[in-house]
Design a protein around this motif. Structure first.
Motif, PDB file in Angstrom:
ATOM      1  N   GLY A   1     -13.386   4.551 -13.403  1.00 39.66           N
ATOM      2  CA  GLY A   1     -12.333   4.966 -12.481  1.00 39.66           C
ATOM      3  C   GLY A   1     -11.888   3.920 -11.488  1.00 39.66           C
ATOM      4  N   PRO A   2     -10.647   4.074 -11.000  1.00 40.63           N
ATOM      5  CA  PRO A   2     -10.093   3.139 -10.025  1.00 40.63           C
ATOM      6  C   PRO A   2     -10.573   3.435  -8.611  1.00 40.63           C
ATOM      7  CG  PRO A   2      -8.466   4.791 -10.532  1.00 40.63           C
ATOM      8  CD  PRO A   2      -9.676   5.104 -11.385  1.00 40.63           C
ATOM      9  N   GLY A   3     -10.331   2.483  -7.708  1.00 43.32           N
ATOM     10  CA  GLY A   3     -10.761   2.637  -6.329  1.00 43.32           C
ATOM     11  C   GLY A   3      -9.578   2.721  -5.387  1.00 43.32           C
ATOM     12  N   ALA A   4      -9.807   3.346  -4.238  1.00 45.68           N
ATOM     13  CA  ALA A   4      -8.774   3.430  -3.215  1.00 45.68           C
ATOM     14  C   ALA A   4      -9.405   3.144  -1.865  1.00 45.68           C
ATOM     15  CB  ALA A   4      -8.121   4.806  -3.211  1.00 45.68           C
ATOM     16  N   GLN A   5      -8.572   2.738  -0.924  1.00 47.39           N
ATOM     17  CA  GLN A   5      -9.090   2.304   0.366  1.00 47.39           C
ATOM     18  C   GLN A   5      -8.891   3.380   1.423  1.00 47.39           C
ATOM     19  OE1 GLN A   5      -6.857  -0.819   2.083  1.00 47.39           O
ATOM     20  NE2 GLN A   5      -7.922  -0.596   4.021  1.00 47.39           N
TER      21      GLN A   5
ATOM     22  N   THR B   1      -0.285   9.852  -6.834  1.00 48.30           N
ATOM     23  CA  THR B   1       0.479   9.128  -7.852  1.00 48.30           C
ATOM     24  C   THR B   1      -0.310   8.980  -9.146  1.00 48.30           C
ATOM     25  OG1 THR B   1      -0.304   7.009  -6.990  1.00 48.30           O
ATOM     26  CG2 THR B   1       1.803   7.803  -6.161  1.00 48.30           C
ATOM     27  N   THR B   2      -1.443   9.668  -9.253  1.00 43.03           N
ATOM     28  CA  THR B   2      -2.266   9.594 -10.465  1.00 43.03           C
ATOM     29  C   THR B   2      -2.432  10.987 -11.058  1.00 43.03           C
ATOM     30  OG1 THR B   2      -3.487   7.768  -9.464  1.00 43.03           O
ATOM     31  CG2 THR B   2      -4.447   8.759 -11.417  1.00 43.03           C
TER      32      THR B   2
ATOM     33  N   PHE C   1     -14.363  -5.616   2.417  1.00 47.33           N
ATOM     34  CA  PHE C   1     -14.606  -4.181   2.293  1.00 47.33           C
ATOM     35  C   PHE C   1     -16.062  -3.788   2.436  1.00 47.33           C
ATOM     36  CE2 PHE C   1     -10.573  -2.915  -0.040  1.00 47.33           C
ATOM     37  CZ  PHE C   1     -10.116  -2.252   1.072  1.00 47.33           C
TER      38      PHE C   1
ATOM     39  N   SER D   1      -1.426   2.889  -9.656  1.00 46.81           N
ATOM     40  CA  SER D   1      -0.689   2.293  -8.554  1.00 46.81           C
ATOM     41  C   SER D   1      -1.228   0.920  -8.183  1.00 46.81           C
ATOM     42  CB  SER D   1      -0.776   3.201  -7.347  1.00 46.81           C
ATOM     43  OG  SER D   1      -0.527   4.513  -7.723  1.00 46.81           O
ATOM     44  N   TRP D   2      -2.560   0.799  -8.116  1.00 41.12           N
ATOM     45  CA  TRP D   2      -3.137  -0.404  -7.557  1.00 41.12           C
ATOM     46  C   TRP D   2      -3.797  -1.228  -8.634  1.00 41.12           C
ATOM     47  CZ3 TRP D   2      -6.063   2.189  -2.906  1.00 41.12           C
ATOM     48  CH2 TRP D   2      -5.106   2.802  -2.094  1.00 41.12           C
TER      49      TRP D   2
ATOM     50  N   PHE E   1       0.829  -1.211   0.000  1.00 44.76           N
ATOM     51  CA  PHE E   1       0.000   0.000   0.000  1.00 44.76           C
ATOM     52  C   PHE E   1       0.859   1.254   0.000  1.00 44.76           C
ATOM     53  CE2 PHE E   1      -2.512   3.219   2.132  1.00 44.76           C
ATOM     54  CZ  PHE E   1      -3.784   3.012   1.703  1.00 44.76           C
TER      55      PHE E   1
ATOM     56  N   ALA F   1      -7.190  -2.053 -12.228  1.00 39.26           N
ATOM     57  CA  ALA F   1      -7.676  -2.346 -10.883  1.00 39.26           C
ATOM     58  C   ALA F   1      -8.764  -3.404 -11.025  1.00 39.26           C
ATOM     59  CB  ALA F   1      -8.225  -1.097 -10.244  1.00 39.26           C
TER      60      ALA F   1
ATOM     61  N   GLY G   1      -7.504  -2.411  -5.607  1.00 36.67           N
ATOM     62  CA  GLY G   1      -8.184  -1.282  -6.234  1.00 36.67           C
ATOM     63  C   GLY G   1      -9.699  -1.341  -6.160  1.00 36.67           C
ATOM     64  N   GLY G   2     -10.259  -2.532  -6.020  1.00 41.08           N
ATOM     65  CA  GLY G   2     -11.691  -2.651  -5.786  1.00 41.08           C
ATOM     66  C   GLY G   2     -12.585  -2.106  -6.884  1.00 41.08           C
ATOM     67  N   VAL G   3     -12.320  -2.464  -8.123  1.00 46.45           N
ATOM     68  CA  VAL G   3     -13.168  -2.012  -9.222  1.00 46.45           C
ATOM     69  C   VAL G   3     -13.950  -3.203  -9.753  1.00 46.45           C
ATOM     70  CG1 VAL G   3     -13.154  -1.130 -11.572  1.00 46.45           C
ATOM     71  CG2 VAL G   3     -11.701  -0.106  -9.855  1.00 46.45           C
TER      72      VAL G   3
ATOM     73  N   THR H   1     -13.128   2.353  -2.242  1.00 47.93           N
ATOM     74  CA  THR H   1     -13.409   0.931  -2.391  1.00 47.93           C
ATOM     75  C   THR H   1     -14.235   0.410  -1.229  1.00 47.93           C
ATOM     76  OG1 THR H   1     -11.348   0.608  -3.541  1.00 47.93           O
ATOM     77  CG2 THR H   1     -12.320  -1.325  -2.530  1.00 47.93           C
TER      78      THR H   1
ATOM     79  N   PRO I   1      -6.776   7.879   3.633  1.00 44.64           N
ATOM     80  CA  PRO I   1      -5.337   7.886   3.348  1.00 44.64           C
ATOM     81  C   PRO I   1      -5.028   7.308   1.969  1.00 44.64           C
ATOM     82  CG  PRO I   1      -5.762   6.989   5.529  1.00 44.64           C
ATOM     83  CD  PRO I   1      -7.088   7.163   4.876  1.00 44.64           C
ATOM     84  N   GLY I   2      -5.758   6.252   1.581  1.00 47.02           N
ATOM     85  CA  GLY I   2      -5.559   5.658   0.269  1.00 47.02           C
ATOM     86  C   GLY I   2      -5.927   6.619  -0.849  1.00 47.02           C
TER      87      GLY I   2
ATOM     88  N   GLN J   1      -3.126   9.046  -1.231  1.00 46.57           N
ATOM     89  CA  GLN J   1      -1.948   8.405  -1.819  1.00 46.57           C
ATOM     90  C   GLN J   1      -2.141   8.105  -3.305  1.00 46.57           C
ATOM     91  OE1 GLN J   1      -1.332   4.521  -1.835  1.00 46.57           O
ATOM     92  NE2 GLN J   1       0.868   4.501  -1.553  1.00 46.57           N
ATOM     93  N   LEU J   2      -3.310   7.508  -3.634  1.00 42.71           N
ATOM     94  CA  LEU J   2      -3.539   7.140  -5.038  1.00 42.71           C
ATOM     95  C   LEU J   2      -3.615   8.384  -5.916  1.00 42.71           C
ATOM     96  CD1 LEU J   2      -3.946   4.900  -7.058  1.00 42.71           C
ATOM     97  CD2 LEU J   2      -6.372   4.909  -6.562  1.00 42.71           C
TER      98      LEU J   2
ATOM     99  N   HIS K   1     -12.528   6.666  -6.680  1.00 39.43           N
ATOM    100  CA  HIS K   1     -13.588   6.501  -5.678  1.00 39.43           C
ATOM    101  C   HIS K   1     -13.121   5.625  -4.539  1.00 39.43           C
ATOM    102  CE1 HIS K   1     -14.416   2.397  -7.006  1.00 39.43           C
ATOM    103  NE2 HIS K   1     -14.263   2.835  -8.234  1.00 39.43           N
TER     104      HIS K   1
END
Lengths: 359, 390
Positions: free
Chosen positions: B206-210, B221-222, A300, A195-196, A161, A290, A278-280, B173, B213-214, B217-218, B171
């Motif tokens: 679109g990708p997901g983040a947790q 870097t995006t 989750f 990234s993920w 992470f 992702a 990434g949870g997509v 996750t 904080p995620g 971070q994402l 978005h």
């Protein structure tokens, strides 16, 4: 003469005559020894406590299955449950689509690729430790691999992470795309590079299952009888020929079982995958996409599921599917290790190209 | 024969385990106590409220030395379900219970703080606050707007040279109150929003983040990414290079971003300053009929209510200036109006009263805003309700 090729799962270096796991042993023949004929009460206190304890795994398994079945009531989400269309609409749950396909696909992709890489690396590691390296370096390597097994998955997850994710997104994935674009899965659109995603999850899973598969493969290769190996050497076979024709063939079931047990571990891993996948919930277009997996999705969505009852039922059914998949994989792996090799094998047949291992 | 033996053995084991467990639990509770008559107020729920309660606990306990406040950050869904089942004294949640559900479980929505949400982007070369309205944001997250130099975005940002680059909308996750706020915004602002609103939806792009904080971070870097992040993470956003947040448009526009003739004026773009956020909380409450704290402050409206804007929500389209920041939310504790133990409940009420009186000074420590007088007024009424119920 017959050789046993028994590898006790999860035991890195079983002694040649090591006892089977106590729970299994007692479960197979509960309370048969040392039993009073009149009252049916075992004489030994250990047996008295031990036999019900041996039943615990069965009880737990039955309980879990029962609770899952009860909680889901096996609600029929319709044929769309088996589709790739997942679209959850919280305010109008009746119009939602509940396809499990994307989650199974994500789980299969991450676990499947991880087991491919882990198999190659573990096999190399196991061969060098068992066949080529002297005992000193071997012991150090074994110790290090076993240490790797002790790292909690959440530690792998937070490493992925915080540290790996930016590195993958900025350096690794664009580089891979530039050089491996001709390989299916590696040439995805640049917008998918982030990234993920699947690649990072596969990387983490591979590292996580290597200790398990290596330990199992090591003991499978070591369990090949010494005199078979010695005879092959005496017949003039090189070390590599002995490894390939004798060790591989005799330990084939042990090796396959190691791969399957590793796969089972990868399929069920939730935390570390959840932190980097990434949870997509759409179908991935490349390895950089992702994605999602059954365990990470359950992990989750649990909190949200308290608010949306339909989602909770769905998660429980996902858990059931996951349970069935991992059970099947593990049972097959266990069968492989437990089947005895009734071999009348000679070194000659092993070394010959047409050498048949079984029957 | 064997069965009887097994049954006895299992019984003995369960009995021993039960006694042992009970002993341990008793010991644990006793260990943390300050005296023989210690009362423990239990809370579970929203991870957003959790740090706030952690800040409140020591100060509260120094005043009420016989009471221990024991909060847990588990998620709003858990908070709601635990409060409904009565296993905790207080359930923390980012989303209010609708009045009918609250009444069914004898629960009362008790706002304890005001929080807010930022639309954060990472556009190389752009360091100023862009103007974005909720309709545009909704279209981006639906995939209807894909480029940063889209005419609708450019129109709101005259003089800014926007890059012809694809937007990556990020978005959450995990199920979260932030997603609830953001999807409410998307849902109310544009009739083309096909997804629903809630703590967890299916995202079209679109990708997901947790976690927050995620998201930080994402997004960092995006490049050319966009994300919704709770205002508690303002310092992390400022620390990350290349991130900036938008001024959001108020609701004086229709779902095509066009200001109607009957609107109170042209669309204003509002930065999430303390004053603008507090103002939103006040106006949201004052304009709601009948008065209630079960109010979404998103675009000044309640999802599902009649709206001057696009028929989906919003009650205060004619708000006076300065118009409020539209992505604001009340943070709630759910408290029972029919407690099992009235004597225990007096201590719970004592905590809520203390939090009303003194919580405001601690709110800024976790980037929350103190409750405004209007909200405190409703809270006082709510406390009376609890007292009657108890």
């Amino acid at each position: 003469m017959s050789y046993e090729n028994q590898v006790a799962p999860l035991m890195p270096d079983p002694e040649p005559d090591s006892e089977p796991l106590p729970a299994e042993a007692a479960g197979n023949r509960p309370a048969a020894p040392a039993k009073s004929a009149r009252l049916g009460i075992p004489r030994s206190w250990w047996a008295w406590i031990g036999s019900p304890v041996a039943l615990l795994p069965f009880l737990v398994l039955a309980l879990i299955t029962g609770v899952l079945l009860n909680a889901s009531a096996l609600r029929n989400f319709g044929w769309s449950f088996w589709s790739f269309n997942y679209n959850f609409l919280p305010q109008t749950p009746d119009q939602s689509s509940w396809g499990i396909g994307v989650f199974v696909l994500g789980t299969a992709l991450t676990a499947g690729l991880a087991i491919v890489f882990a198999t190659l690396l573990s096999l190399a590691l196991a061969i060098s430790v068992v066949v080529y390296l002297p005992s000193g370096p071997s012991r150090v390597l074994n110790m290090l691999t076993n240490l790797l097994a002790g790292i909690p998955s959440v530690v792998y997850g937070i490493w992925g992470f915080v540290i790996l994710a930016p590195y993958f997104g900025i350096t690794v994935e664009p580089t891979l795309r530039a050089f491996l674009f001709w390989l299916p899965g590696f040439g995805g659109p640049a917008s998918e590079i982030g990234s993920w995603g699947i690649l990072l999850a596969v990387f983490l899973l591979t590292i996580m299952i290597i200790p398990l598969t290596t330990a199992l493969m090591r003991s499978a290769l070591q369990s090949v009888p010494r005199d078979l190996v010695d005879s092959a050497v005496a017949l003039g076979a090189t070390r590599w020929e002995v490894t390939r024709r004798v060790r591989f063939r005799v330990a084939r079931r042990g090796l396959s079982s190691a791969i399957l047990l590793g796969l089972g571990r990868a399929l069920g891993e939730s935390v570390a995958v959840a932190m980097v996948i990434g949870g997509v919930t759409s179908i991935p277009v490349s390895l950089y996409s992702a994605s999602t997996s059954l365990p990470s999705f359950i992990f989750f969505q649990l909190d949200s599921a308290f608010t949306y009852p339909d989602l909770l039922v769905l998660l429980v059914e996902f858990a059931l599917v996951l349970l069935i998949i991992t059970m099947v994989v593990n049972i097959v792996a266990q069968r492989l290790t437990q089947t005895e090799l009734a071999t009348a094998t000679t070194v000659g047949t092993l070394l010959s190209e047409e050498g048949e291992l079984e029957r | 024969m064997i069965g009887a033996g097994l049954a006895i053995a299992i019984g003995v084991i369960l009995l021993v385990a039960g006694l042992g467990g009970g002993y341990l639990i008793g010991k644990g509770a006793g260990g943390s106590s300050n005296g023989p008559n210690t009362v423990t107020i239990t809370e579970t729920g929203s991870t957003l409220i959790y740090p706030y309660l952690l800040v409140l606990a020591p100060s509260f306990e120094s005043v009420y030395s016989n009471v221990v406040l024991s909060p847990a950050g588990t998620g709003s869904g858990t908070g709601i379900s635990s409060a409904e089942s009565g296993t905790v004294d207080l359930g923390g949640t980012d989303a209010y219970l609708t009045p009918s559900v609250a009444a069914q479980h004898n629960l009362i929505n008790f706002p304890v703080a005001i929080s807010s949400q930022l639309a954060v982007y990472n556009i190389p070369g752009i360091t100023q606050h862009l103007n974005l309205n909720a309709t545009v944001l909704s279209m981006i997250y639906q995939g209807a707007i894909t480029q940063w130099n889209d005419p609708l975005i450019q129109a709101a940002n005259p003089g800014v040279s926007l890059p012809a680059h694809t937007i990556t909308p990020i978005h959450r996750t995990d199920g979260s109150g932030d997603t609830f706020m953001w999807t409410s915004l998307c849902y109310m602002a544009w009739s083309g929003w096909k997804q629903s609103y809630g703590t967890s939806i299916t995202w079209p792009v679109g990708p997901g983040a947790q976690g927050n904080p995620g998201m930080v971070q994402l997004l960092s870097t995006t490049p050319y990414g966009l994300a919704y992040i709770g205002i508690s993470y303002l310092s992390e956003i400022e620390a990350a290079s290349g991130l900036q947040w938008a001024a959001l448009g108020d609701n004086n526009a229709d779902y095509n971003g066009i200001v109607s003739a009957s609107g109170a004026g042209q669309q204003n773009y509002i930065l999430p300053t303390a004053q603008n956020i507090s103002e939103d909380a006040n106006l949201g409450l004052l304009n709601l009929q009948p008065p209630s704290v079960a109010v979404s402050l998103i675009l000044g409206g309640v999802p599902g209510a009649t709206n001057l804007v696009n028929g989906k929500g919003g009650t205060n389209a004619t708000a006076a200036y300065p118009t409020p920041y539209p992505d604001t939310n009340l943070e709630y504790l759910l408290v029972s109006s029919a407690p099992a133990s009235p004597s225990h409940q007096t201590w719970v009420l004592a905590f809520l009263e203390w939090a009303l009186a003194y919580g405001g000074t601690y709110a800024p420590k976790v980037s929350f805003l103190p409750l405004t007088p209007a909200v405190i007024g409703y809270d006082m009424l709510a406390l009376d309700q609890v007292a009657i119920g108890g």
